[in-house]
Design an enzyme around this catalytic site. Sequence first.
Site, PDB file in Angstrom:
ATOM      1  N   HIS A 136       0.881  -1.178   0.000  1.00  0.00           N
ATOM      2  CA  HIS A 136       0.000   0.000   0.000  1.00  0.00           C
ATOM      3  C   HIS A 136       0.918   1.227   0.000  1.00  0.00           C
ATOM      4  O   HIS A 136       1.698   1.429   0.933  1.00  0.00           O
ATOM      5  CB  HIS A 136      -0.911  -0.012   1.222  1.00  0.00           C
ATOM      6  CG  HIS A 136      -1.844  -1.191   1.228  1.00  0.00           C
ATOM      7  ND1 HIS A 136      -2.080  -1.962   2.334  1.00  0.00           N
ATOM      8  CD2 HIS A 136      -2.588  -1.723   0.231  1.00  0.00           C
ATOM      9  CE1 HIS A 136      -2.937  -2.926   2.022  1.00  0.00           C
ATOM     10  NE2 HIS A 136      -3.261  -2.796   0.749  1.00  0.00           N
ATOM     11  N   GLU A 138       1.629   3.584   3.019  1.00  0.00           N
ATOM     12  CA  GLU A 138       2.090   3.017   4.294  1.00  0.00           C
ATOM     13  C   GLU A 138       3.623   3.013   4.244  1.00  0.00           C
ATOM     14  O   GLU A 138       4.253   2.069   3.791  1.00  0.00           O
ATOM     15  CB  GLU A 138       1.495   1.611   4.478  1.00  0.00           C
ATOM     16  CG  GLU A 138      -0.038   1.677   4.609  1.00  0.00           C
ATOM     17  CD  GLU A 138      -0.731   0.319   4.727  1.00  0.00           C
ATOM     18  OE1 GLU A 138      -1.965   0.289   4.678  1.00  0.00           O
ATOM     19  OE2 GLU A 138      -0.030  -0.708   4.875  1.00  0.00           O
ATOM     20  N   ARG A 170      -2.737   4.601  -1.548  1.00  0.00           N
ATOM     21  CA  ARG A 170      -2.820   3.177  -1.215  1.00  0.00           C
ATOM     22  C   ARG A 170      -2.620   2.330  -2.472  1.00  0.00           C
ATOM     23  O   ARG A 170      -1.905   1.345  -2.456  1.00  0.00           O
ATOM     24  CB  ARG A 170      -4.178   2.876  -0.583  1.00  0.00           C
ATOM     25  CG  ARG A 170      -4.341   1.421  -0.110  1.00  0.00           C
ATOM     26  CD  ARG A 170      -5.658   1.278   0.648  1.00  0.00           C
ATOM     27  NE  ARG A 170      -5.959  -0.078   1.042  1.00  0.00           N
ATOM     28  CZ  ARG A 170      -5.580  -0.639   2.195  1.00  0.00           C
ATOM     29  NH1 ARG A 170      -4.863   0.060   3.039  1.00  0.00           N
ATOM     30  NH2 ARG A 170      -5.921  -1.875   2.508  1.00  0.00           N
ATOM     31  N   ASN A 184      -3.280  -5.783  -2.248  1.00  0.00           N
ATOM     32  CA  ASN A 184      -3.344  -6.903  -1.296  1.00  0.00           C
ATOM     33  C   ASN A 184      -4.694  -7.613  -1.302  1.00  0.00           C
ATOM     34  O   ASN A 184      -5.071  -8.270  -0.335  1.00  0.00           O
ATOM     35  CB  ASN A 184      -2.980  -6.437   0.114  1.00  0.00           C
ATOM     36  CG  ASN A 184      -2.507  -7.594   0.986  1.00  0.00           C
ATOM     37  OD1 ASN A 184      -1.982  -8.592   0.485  1.00  0.00           O
ATOM     38  ND2 ASN A 184      -2.720  -7.488   2.292  1.00  0.00           N
ATOM     39  N   ARG A 185      -5.439  -7.434  -2.384  1.00  0.00           N
ATOM     40  CA  ARG A 185      -6.625  -8.260  -2.642  1.00  0.00           C
ATOM     41  C   ARG A 185      -6.513  -8.912  -4.030  1.00  0.00           C
ATOM     42  O   ARG A 185      -7.460  -9.526  -4.504  1.00  0.00           O
ATOM     43  CB  ARG A 185      -7.910  -7.408  -2.577  1.00  0.00           C
ATOM     44  CG  ARG A 185      -8.137  -6.661  -1.252  1.00  0.00           C
ATOM     45  CD  ARG A 185      -8.320  -7.579  -0.045  1.00  0.00           C
ATOM     46  NE  ARG A 185      -8.583  -6.812   1.175  1.00  0.00           N
ATOM     47  CZ  ARG A 185      -7.632  -6.289   1.946  1.00  0.00           C
ATOM     48  NH1 ARG A 185      -6.359  -6.463   1.651  1.00  0.00           N
ATOM     49  NH2 ARG A 185      -7.962  -5.608   3.033  1.00  0.00           N
ATOM     50  N   HIS A 204       2.821  -3.801   6.888  1.00  0.00           N
ATOM     51  CA  HIS A 204       1.718  -2.840   6.759  1.00  0.00           C
ATOM     52  C   HIS A 204       1.657  -1.902   7.958  1.00  0.00           C
ATOM     53  O   HIS A 204       2.205  -2.208   9.015  1.00  0.00           O
ATOM     54  CB  HIS A 204       0.384  -3.596   6.644  1.00  0.00           C
ATOM     55  CG  HIS A 204       0.233  -4.326   5.359  1.00  0.00           C
ATOM     56  ND1 HIS A 204      -0.352  -3.770   4.252  1.00  0.00           N
ATOM     57  CD2 HIS A 204       0.628  -5.564   4.991  1.00  0.00           C
ATOM     58  CE1 HIS A 204      -0.310  -4.633   3.246  1.00  0.00           C
ATOM     59  NE2 HIS A 204       0.271  -5.743   3.669  1.00  0.00           N
ATOM     60  N   GLU A 218       1.502  -5.654  11.144  1.00  0.00           N
ATOM     61  CA  GLU A 218       0.604  -4.496  10.976  1.00  0.00           C
ATOM     62  C   GLU A 218       0.830  -3.577  12.158  1.00  0.00           C
ATOM     63  O   GLU A 218       0.498  -3.942  13.288  1.00  0.00           O
ATOM     64  CB  GLU A 218      -0.831  -5.018  10.940  1.00  0.00           C
ATOM     65  CG  GLU A 218      -1.911  -4.016  10.699  1.00  0.00           C
ATOM     66  CD  GLU A 218      -2.115  -3.715   9.209  1.00  0.00           C
ATOM     67  OE1 GLU A 218      -1.942  -2.528   8.857  1.00  0.00           O
ATOM     68  OE2 GLU A 218      -2.448  -4.613   8.433  1.00  0.00           O
ATOM     69  N   TYR A 233     -10.341   1.423   5.370  1.00  0.00           N
ATOM     70  CA  TYR A 233     -11.488   0.520   5.421  1.00  0.00           C
ATOM     71  C   TYR A 233     -12.829   1.251   5.309  1.00  0.00           C
ATOM     72  O   TYR A 233     -13.869   0.598   5.250  1.00  0.00           O
ATOM     73  CB  TYR A 233     -11.441  -0.330   6.696  1.00  0.00           C
ATOM     74  CG  TYR A 233     -10.365  -1.404   6.679  1.00  0.00           C
ATOM     75  CD1 TYR A 233      -9.560  -1.614   5.557  1.00  0.00           C
ATOM     76  CD2 TYR A 233     -10.151  -2.225   7.787  1.00  0.00           C
ATOM     77  CE1 TYR A 233      -8.573  -2.596   5.546  1.00  0.00           C
ATOM     78  CE2 TYR A 233      -9.166  -3.201   7.776  1.00  0.00           C
ATOM     79  CZ  TYR A 233      -8.380  -3.378   6.651  1.00  0.00           C
ATOM     80  OH  TYR A 233      -7.408  -4.356   6.652  1.00  0.00           O
TER      81      TYR A 233
END
EC number: 3.5.1.15
Lengths: 299, 299
Positions: B14, B17, B56, B63-64, B107, B165, B276
């Site tokens: 991302h 990050e 991001r 990351n999907r 992350h 994370e 999110y």
Amino acid sequence: MNQIKRVAIVGGSHGNELTGAYLVKKFQKYPNLINRTSFETLAILGNPKAIVAGRRYIDTDLNRCFTGDNLQTAAITSNYEELRAKEILQILQPKNQEFVDAIIDLHTTTANMGLCIILSDMHPILLNLAANLTAINPLVKVYIHQQPKNSGFLRSLSKLGFAIEVGAVAQGILDAQLFQQTEQLIYHVLNYFEECNQDKLTLVNNTLTFYKSIGMVDYPRNEDGEIQAMIHPQLQFRDYQPLHPGDPIFLTFEDKDILYEGESTVYPIFINEAAYYEKGIAMYLSQKDIIHIGIRFDY
Amino acid sequence: MNQIKRVAIVGGSHGNELTGAYLVKKFQKYPNLINRTSFETLAILGNPKAIVAGRRYIDTDLNRCFTGDNLQTAAITSNYEELRAKEILQILQPKNQEFVDAIIDLHTTTANMGLCIILSDMHPILLNLAANLTAINPLVKVYIHQQPKNSGFLRSLSKLGFAIEVGAVAQGILDAQLFQQTEQLIYHVLNYFEECNQDKLTLVNNTLTFYKSIGMVDYPRNEDGEIQAMIHPQLQFRDYQPLHPGDPIFLTFEDKDILYEGESTVYPIFINEAAYYEKGIAMYLSQKDIIHIGIRFDY
């Protein structure tokens, strides 16, 4: 004394600063919250496209587009924020009307700035307002960064223009406590303008402590412009605290301290603001000062 | 026991990050920091374009993108992250080589998650690693969110894959303290893998406290999908703390509390993660649990 007839509250000029955007949406839904008997209040979403995109801006920083060059030219541009700045100008001054008398521009920062009032101009009404707000809430700080009209910042368009800059809060999130504190601050400002119109202003403090911008510091960078160090852990979140010559200011990625080499004590502000990495600003430096406030407020 | 031959450290999947991105840049510059005698370590920048853009992602969340559907089809896509996922797959498994044995995916989060190890799978080597890390540093927490291989998450590609994370940290900034803590954590992990290969693993803790995902909660939204409430001030930054039925969970923009209506105590995680909001996740809910760790570690 002249009356304040119209006040503009602008939020979400930066699309990922949600506090201002959602406060303006609230005020648009419940206008009675910001209506006062002696003046009209506008609630304006600064950058609707960037708010939807969840980004600071689409093409360029809107809060640098309020320049004389951009606003006075009729030339068609495809730059969204340059266009939006012209639109906002028309909202602030519709045809055959006067320019709004005051602008409250709502921002957030990843720096630990608490509830900061940013003044571009040392107007006595604003200085007394700032003194009032600091008396009500000790979290309120006052930062003076003098800028001429049409310097690019929205707040500099109006004699009684200022920003409310709250943090630390991450981009893209709402912090409920900061949201509520900012909201209360806005109500205090509106009530103050109301008292101003009704000639009921009182002097709650005859001195005001403020921080005056004296420059800025960039991150150490390599020849490609890439940063080579981080804000030092001992400086992180310590906005408004004294930084003495010899104090650590950065930590390199090789774990070496970089010390502040200035000649006198300064007060850093906007330490580690996310949006300033690309602007070449690691922090602003300020001097701490006290001003005496008079009782006469001519607008 | 099988040997761990290659370990991949991935940062900046991302682009906003920064901790992971700058740690990987450091490891690329100083590979001796991550080299160990018994295995090879790769340091991979996940999403270089998004890092430059400070976002991001460019087209979609990288990351999907590690799904079976995307990775197994040769079809040409113009989606940058779908392409990048295929490229990363080729780095993790070059022609005629085996897939990397372990993935450490770095992350950060705006939630107050401290130093969190996220496991997709309860592999005994990872559980013992997690127990080791929590023994070394009490800030380390363990979150288990079980996901099958090819579910889209990079970490789920490898049997010994997991995410680190860290937070709370805003998007787009480096927090030096968290940077250093994450760096130390990575060295502990690499040393652990080295001990693993040398059959020197010891059991520092025979129990491990962990948080296991049991679902998620979205923000209250109107018919247009716009959020109508914020994380409640009493819940903000309280990741891993118990949330009891009847406790406040959201605060509406009209200042009304919304209470948690579940039937049992849960432990929220990822509270108020900026990325999110668009995914419809205000927080994950987890159960707190303890597991006994055995002494046999077969890889």
